[in-house]
Design an enzyme around this catalytic site. Structure first.
Site, PDB file in Angstrom:
ATOM      1  N   THR A   1      -6.598   8.914  -5.396  1.00  0.00           N
ATOM      2  CA  THR A   1      -5.638   9.879  -5.946  1.00  0.00           C
ATOM      3  C   THR A   1      -4.237   9.304  -5.802  1.00  0.00           C
ATOM      4  O   THR A   1      -3.869   8.823  -4.739  1.00  0.00           O
ATOM      5  CB  THR A   1      -5.761  11.237  -5.218  1.00  0.00           C
ATOM      6  OG1 THR A   1      -7.066  11.762  -5.450  1.00  0.00           O
ATOM      7  CG2 THR A   1      -4.719  12.231  -5.711  1.00  0.00           C
TER       8      THR A   1
ATOM      9  N   ILE B   1      -5.501   6.756  -1.092  1.00  0.00           N
ATOM     10  CA  ILE B   1      -4.204   7.144  -1.650  1.00  0.00           C
ATOM     11  C   ILE B   1      -3.661   5.970  -2.458  1.00  0.00           C
ATOM     12  O   ILE B   1      -3.496   4.867  -1.940  1.00  0.00           O
ATOM     13  CB  ILE B   1      -3.221   7.531  -0.528  1.00  0.00           C
ATOM     14  CG1 ILE B   1      -3.694   8.809   0.176  1.00  0.00           C
ATOM     15  CG2 ILE B   1      -1.799   7.686  -1.077  1.00  0.00           C
ATOM     16  CD1 ILE B   1      -3.708  10.070  -0.684  1.00  0.00           C
ATOM     17  N   LYS B   2      -3.404   6.233  -3.736  1.00  0.00           N
ATOM     18  CA  LYS B   2      -2.909   5.173  -4.626  1.00  0.00           C
ATOM     19  C   LYS B   2      -1.383   5.140  -4.627  1.00  0.00           C
ATOM     20  O   LYS B   2      -0.732   6.163  -4.809  1.00  0.00           O
ATOM     21  CB  LYS B   2      -3.390   5.426  -6.065  1.00  0.00           C
ATOM     22  CG  LYS B   2      -4.728   4.829  -6.390  1.00  0.00           C
ATOM     23  CD  LYS B   2      -5.135   5.153  -7.806  1.00  0.00           C
ATOM     24  CE  LYS B   2      -4.895   4.003  -8.742  1.00  0.00           C
ATOM     25  NZ  LYS B   2      -5.413   4.271 -10.094  1.00  0.00           N
ATOM     26  N   LEU B   3      -0.868   3.956  -4.431  1.00  0.00           N
ATOM     27  CA  LEU B   3       0.579   3.726  -4.442  1.00  0.00           C
ATOM     28  C   LEU B   3       0.875   2.496  -5.294  1.00  0.00           C
ATOM     29  O   LEU B   3       0.096   1.537  -5.284  1.00  0.00           O
ATOM     30  CB  LEU B   3       1.082   3.456  -3.021  1.00  0.00           C
ATOM     31  CG  LEU B   3       0.972   4.592  -2.002  1.00  0.00           C
ATOM     32  CD1 LEU B   3       0.850   4.025  -0.591  1.00  0.00           C
ATOM     33  CD2 LEU B   3       2.185   5.504  -2.101  1.00  0.00           C
TER      34      LEU B   3
END
Length: 316
Positions: A94, A130-132
Site C-alpha cells: 500500500t 508500505i510503498k514509498l
C-alpha cells in the site's frame, strides 16, 4: 505446463493490480497497489461497498472536507488491501501519498497511520508492505520504519544509485521499473529488431540482482512495470516479479518451457562504505533517464491521487 506456472517454479509471482477478481484468478503470492490502480478499481461497480465504507469513515472522522477526504482516501487504500489479502497467502503493498516523497517525517507518520488502519481491521503488519518512492527522503523514512518492524517496498526505482542506497538502508524490498526504463530508451533509440538481452530495463534489474547477491544484501529485488512477456521471461529467477493481469493472462495461455535466467552469483565481494546523501544525489543525477522517470512517476501518482480524492469528495 503454462509459462506462468513455469515462472512460479523459480520466482515469487506478484499481481500488480487493485482488481480483486483478477488477483483471485491468477493466484499470486502477493499483490501490489498504487494510486493509479486504486483509481481504476474504484471505477468498478463491484467495489462500491469499499468506497461507501471509506466515505462513512471520512464523515465519522469529521473536520474540514479536506480532512475528511484525506481520511477516506487512506481508508479506501486499506479497504482494498484488506480485501485483496483475503485472496492471497502473502502480502499487499500500500502506497504512501506521492506528495510526501520529499518529506521523511510525514512519510513515516503516514506509514504508521496506514499500518494502524490495517491493524484496526485485524491485519497484522507482517502482511503489509508500505510503498514509498525511492527518493533520498523516502529511503531514509524506510530505514526508520524497518527499525520499527514495518517492512517497506521502495518503488519508482530507476537508477543503480537508488537500488544501492535502499540495500544499504536495510530496506525489505525494492521495485526496479523495467517497462518505464524501456519506454525512455525506446523513445530515443528504438531497439529494432527487439532483442530482450539488450533491453535497458532488463539489464538494469539483472545488474541490481547480481550486485545484491554478490554483496549479500538481503533486500528483495522485485522487477516491476513490464511491457511485454519477453521481459518477464528474461528475468525468471529474480526474487519476485510483479505482473499486470493482461500479461499474467498471456503467460497463462502459453505452453512453452521456462528457463531460469537469474541465478545468485557464487562470487562474493565486500560491501562498500554506504553512500552519503551527496554521493547518492550525484550518482542518481548522472543518470538522465532515472532523474526524468522518478520525477515523472511521482507527478503521475500525485495526479491520480488527486483524482481519487476528487471522486471521494464528490460522494462526501
Amino acid at each position: 505446463m503454462n509459462q506462468l506456472d513455469g515462472i512460479k517454479q523459480f520466482t515469487t509471482v506478484v499481481a500488480d493490480s487493485g482488481d480483486i477478481e483478477s488477483i483471485r484468478h491468477y493466484q499470486p503470492q502477493d499483490a501490489t497497489t498504487n494510486p493509479s490502480l486504486l483509481l481504476k478499481a474504484a471505477g468498478l461497480e463491484q467495489y462500491g461497498h469499499l468506497i461507501e465504507d471509506a466515505i462513512a469513515w471520512g464523515k465519522k472522522h469529521g473536520g474540514t472536507q479536506e480532512q475528511q477526504v484525506a481520511a477516506a482516501s487512506d481508508k479506501l487504500a486499506v479497504n482494498f488491501g484488506a480485501e485483496i489479502l483475503k485472496s492471497i497467502p502473502g502480502r499487499v503493498s500500500t502506497e504512501v501519498d506521492a506528495r510526501l516523497s520529499f518529506d521523511k517525517e510525514k512519510s513515516i507518520e503516514k506509514a504508521r497511520h496506514l499500518v494502524d488502519l490495517y491493524q484496526q481491521q485485524d491485519v497484522d503488519k507482517s502482511r503489509i508492505l508500505i510503498k514509498l518512492a525511492a527518493t533520498w527522503e523516502g529511503i531514509r523514512a524506510a530505514e526508520q520504519l524497518e527499525k520499527e518492524g514495518i517492512n517497506c517496498n521502495l518503488t519508482l526505482l530507476f537508477s543503480f544509485a537508488q537500488a544501492r542506497a535502499c540495500a544499504e538502508a536495510g530496506v525489505y524490498l525494492i521495485s526496479p521499473f523495467v517497462g518505464r526504463i524501456y519506454d525512455w530508451y525506446q523513445a530515443r533509440s528504438p531497439l529494432e529488431p527487439y532483442v530482450v538481452e539488450e533491453d535497458p530495463g532488463v539489464k538494469s534489474v539483472r545488474n541490481i540482482y547480481d550486485y545484491f547477491k554478490q554483496h549479500r544484501y538481503e533486500t528483495i529485488v522485485m522487477g516491476a512495470s513490464f511491457r511485454r512477456t519477453e521481459q518477464i521471461l528474461a528475468l525468471t529467477g529474480c526474487d519476485r516479479l510483479t505482473i499486470s493481469p493482461n500479461l499474467l493472462k498471456e503467460l497463462k495461455e502459453k505452453e512453452e518451457p521456462v528457463i531460469r535466467k537469474l541465478v545468485p552469483s557464487s562470487q562474493m565481494f565486500h560491501r562498500p562504505t554506504p553512500m552519503t546523501e551527496a554521493e547518492f544525489r550525484w550518482e542518481h543525477n548522472q543518470d538522465a533517464m532515472a532523474v526524468e522517470k522518478l520525477s515523472e512517476g511521482i507527478r503521475l501518482f500525485a495526479v491520480d491521487q488527486r483524482k481519487l480524492e476528487d471522486l471521494l469528495a464528490a460522494k462526501l
